[in-house]
Every structure is written in C-alpha cells, then in structure tokens.
Design a protein around this motif. Sequence first.
Motif, mmCIF file in Angstrom:
data_model
loop_
_atom_site.group_PDB
_atom_site.id
_atom_site.type_symbol
_atom_site.label_atom_id
_atom_site.label_comp_id
_atom_site.label_asym_id
_atom_site.label_seq_id
_atom_site.Cartn_x
_atom_site.Cartn_y
_atom_site.Cartn_z
ATOM 1 N N GLY A 252 0.810 -1.214 0.000
ATOM 2 C CA GLY A 252 0.000 0.000 0.000
ATOM 3 C C GLY A 252 0.838 1.255 0.000
ATOM 4 O O GLY A 252 2.054 1.206 -0.155
ATOM 5 N N ASP A 253 0.190 2.371 0.156
ATOM 6 C CA ASP A 253 0.849 3.671 0.112
ATOM 7 C C ASP A 253 0.858 4.351 1.472
ATOM 8 O O ASP A 253 0.729 5.564 1.579
ATOM 9 C CB ASP A 253 0.150 4.586 -0.909
ATOM 10 C CG ASP A 253 0.274 4.053 -2.325
ATOM 11 O OD1 ASP A 253 1.348 3.524 -2.641
ATOM 12 O OD2 ASP A 253 -0.704 4.161 -3.079
ATOM 13 N N ASN A 255 -0.534 5.194 5.374
ATOM 14 C CA ASN A 255 -1.817 5.399 6.062
ATOM 15 C C ASN A 255 -2.730 6.255 5.192
ATOM 16 O O ASN A 255 -2.487 7.447 5.005
ATOM 17 C CB ASN A 255 -1.563 6.081 7.410
ATOM 18 C CG ASN A 255 -2.810 6.143 8.266
ATOM 19 O OD1 ASN A 255 -3.918 6.084 7.752
ATOM 20 N ND2 ASN A 255 -2.627 6.260 9.570
ATOM 21 N N GLY A 256 -3.801 5.656 4.674
ATOM 22 C CA GLY A 256 -4.691 6.375 3.782
ATOM 23 C C GLY A 256 -5.520 7.435 4.450
ATOM 24 O O GLY A 256 -6.233 8.188 3.775
ATOM 25 N N ASN A 257 -5.479 7.545 5.780
ATOM 26 C CA ASN A 257 -6.240 8.561 6.496
ATOM 27 C C ASN A 257 -5.378 9.729 6.965
ATOM 28 O O ASN A 257 -5.855 10.608 7.672
ATOM 29 C CB ASN A 257 -6.950 7.941 7.700
ATOM 30 C CG ASN A 257 -8.076 7.020 7.269
ATOM 31 O OD1 ASN A 257 -8.773 7.302 6.295
ATOM 32 N ND2 ASN A 257 -8.243 5.921 7.986
ATOM 33 N N HIS A 279 -0.530 16.096 -0.655
ATOM 34 C CA HIS A 279 -1.919 16.207 -1.071
ATOM 35 C C HIS A 279 -2.321 17.656 -1.340
ATOM 36 O O HIS A 279 -3.196 17.914 -2.175
ATOM 37 C CB HIS A 279 -2.830 15.606 0.007
ATOM 38 C CG HIS A 279 -2.501 14.175 0.321
ATOM 39 N ND1 HIS A 279 -1.593 13.830 1.305
ATOM 40 C CD2 HIS A 279 -2.917 13.011 -0.248
ATOM 41 C CE1 HIS A 279 -1.490 12.501 1.354
ATOM 42 N NE2 HIS A 279 -2.280 11.988 0.429
ATOM 43 N N ARG A 301 -12.486 15.134 -2.349
ATOM 44 C CA ARG A 301 -12.425 13.743 -1.889
ATOM 45 C C ARG A 301 -13.815 13.217 -1.576
ATOM 46 O O ARG A 301 -14.136 12.049 -1.862
ATOM 47 C CB ARG A 301 -11.543 13.673 -0.633
ATOM 48 C CG ARG A 301 -11.386 12.285 -0.030
ATOM 49 C CD ARG A 301 -10.348 12.327 1.075
ATOM 50 N NE ARG A 301 -10.174 11.030 1.711
ATOM 51 C CZ ARG A 301 -10.714 10.698 2.879
ATOM 52 N NH1 ARG A 301 -11.474 11.559 3.545
ATOM 53 N NH2 ARG A 301 -10.511 9.497 3.400
#
Length: 304
Positions: A252-253, A255-257, A279, A301
């Motif tokens: 994965g990339d 922590n998506g949060n 971001h 988002r």
Amino acid sequence: MRIPILLLKTRSSPNDGYDEFFNANNYTPTFVPVLEHRFNDKNLVHVRSLFATGAFNASDNTNSISNPKTPSPKYGGMIFTSQRAVEGFANMISQHGLPPPSQDIPLYTVGPATARTLTTLRNAHLPSSTIHGADTGTGEKLAHLMLQHYNTLYTEEKENPTLLFLVGEQRRDIIPKTLMDPNLPHNMRIPVDELVVYETGEMGSFEGDFRRVVELAEGKGEGVTWVVVFSPSGCEAMLRVLELGPYAKDDGDGNGNVFVATIGPTTRDHLRGLGFEPHVCAEKPSPEGVGEGIKRFMEQRALN
C-alpha cells in the motif's frame, strides 16, 4: 468532531496565527517542533547599538523621507522574512530596550504570519513605522515590491540608504541579489546588510516526538489526520513515521487517512524529490492559504 492537524513548527510567541485559525475552524492543532533555534545575542545587541548610535537617524534629526534634501541615514529600513528573526529582535528589546529612531522607518516582511508578529512589536516599540509586503508571499515578490516602494522615499539621493536584513544562518539570497542587481541603474539599487540573528538545526528528538503525536491522533477526527509541513527539514523523518513515499509498505501507500499539506512550493518540491507527492500545496503561505487548500481537497475527496 474536530480534526487533528499536526503543525511541524515551533509555536510562535506571543500568539500563533495557525493556532488561532485552526482552533476556530474545527481542528485540533498540535505543534511538533522540527527545528531548534538559537538566537545570536551578540548580533542582536549590535542591532540595538545601531539604534542607539543614530544609524537609523537622518544626520540633523529630521525626517529624510518627508524632506528629501536632508542627509539620509545609514539605514533606511529593516527586512524580516521569518518569525524567528522578529522574535529575536523582540527578545532583545524586552531585555535591553530600544532607543526610538528620529524618523519613521519602513519594515518589510514576507507573508501574513510574520507580518502579524511584526505588527505586535511595531505597535509597542516603533509605532510610527510602516509595514510593507505582508501579502507578497515570496522573497522574490517582496524584493520587487521594495524596489518600487523604497525608491520613492529617497528620490533625490544619489544612493539609497542601506536596508538592514535580519536573517538566519540558512537563507536564500534572492532578496539581496535582486535589490543590488548590477543591471539596475545605480540610483535604483538598494544596498542590503545581512546580519545573522539566529541559527537553526534539526531537533534530534523530532522523529520520536512526531511518532508519539501521530499515535495519539489516531482514531480521532473520524480517523482523518492532517500534517502541515513548513520546511524541508524533517521531511524524511516524517515520511518514515507515516510510511509514505519511499517508506510505504509493499502492500500500500501508507496510512490512507493521513494527509500532508505544505506551506509552499519549496517544501512541496523537496517532498517530490524524496518520492512523495503531498496532497495540498498552499497557494499562499498563511493559515488561510493552508486552510483553503485543505478545504478544497476534502470537498473533492467527498465527491469521489
């Protein structure tokens, strides 16, 4: 529910615009200092001596700005491009006082946050002086503003009085190079004296401090956490802790949060060089600029 926002900077004193803005907009700000600042007391005392010996005064104690034929002072104004420089100047004044100059002097600054800190100091100790450049945002834009503004103050002079630039040991040279560009007409060039009033180094405890703060923020604000980065210092440690960019796990990339905003393009480009695309990059280096960038990102988002 309030959203945790981790500000990778030292909280400014006596007040911090980022703290005030995000507290008022449903965030819970936490400051995580990245850099250690040490003031150069010797050079700051030297600044006071310049005021005490009349370096900011016209030679006959009249205002050379309002009367161009009056012999000009050695220094015609000051430049501040960091809150640390303003704080160092303020600390010196609180300890030793400041003999007021006989003339009003322009104070040049870049960005609204530094301007707010400088305004507090100006109101208390240099009430007749004026502040310029709060909305410029970059050193290059501030330099061009100074070329336009400062050159209107000494129109009869063969050479402009020097500007005193209070700096850290690490700084860009865009302002002195622009103001003293040899391609400018001689009477339009603005001499600049740089004086180092603080030194900066990355805190050895930053990575551990940041890791603890991130762990405390987890599970709050509906699981969303924002990190605001103010300089290239500490970026690699931040990516390690968040497992982003080159430190992302194979599956994965990171922590998506957790989302990352930068104060401007210099820090954004540094993160890109480390293999991570932030971001948000604020259009203006201010609490409002960061807040607006985050708001647009979150709205987009929500639509996806």
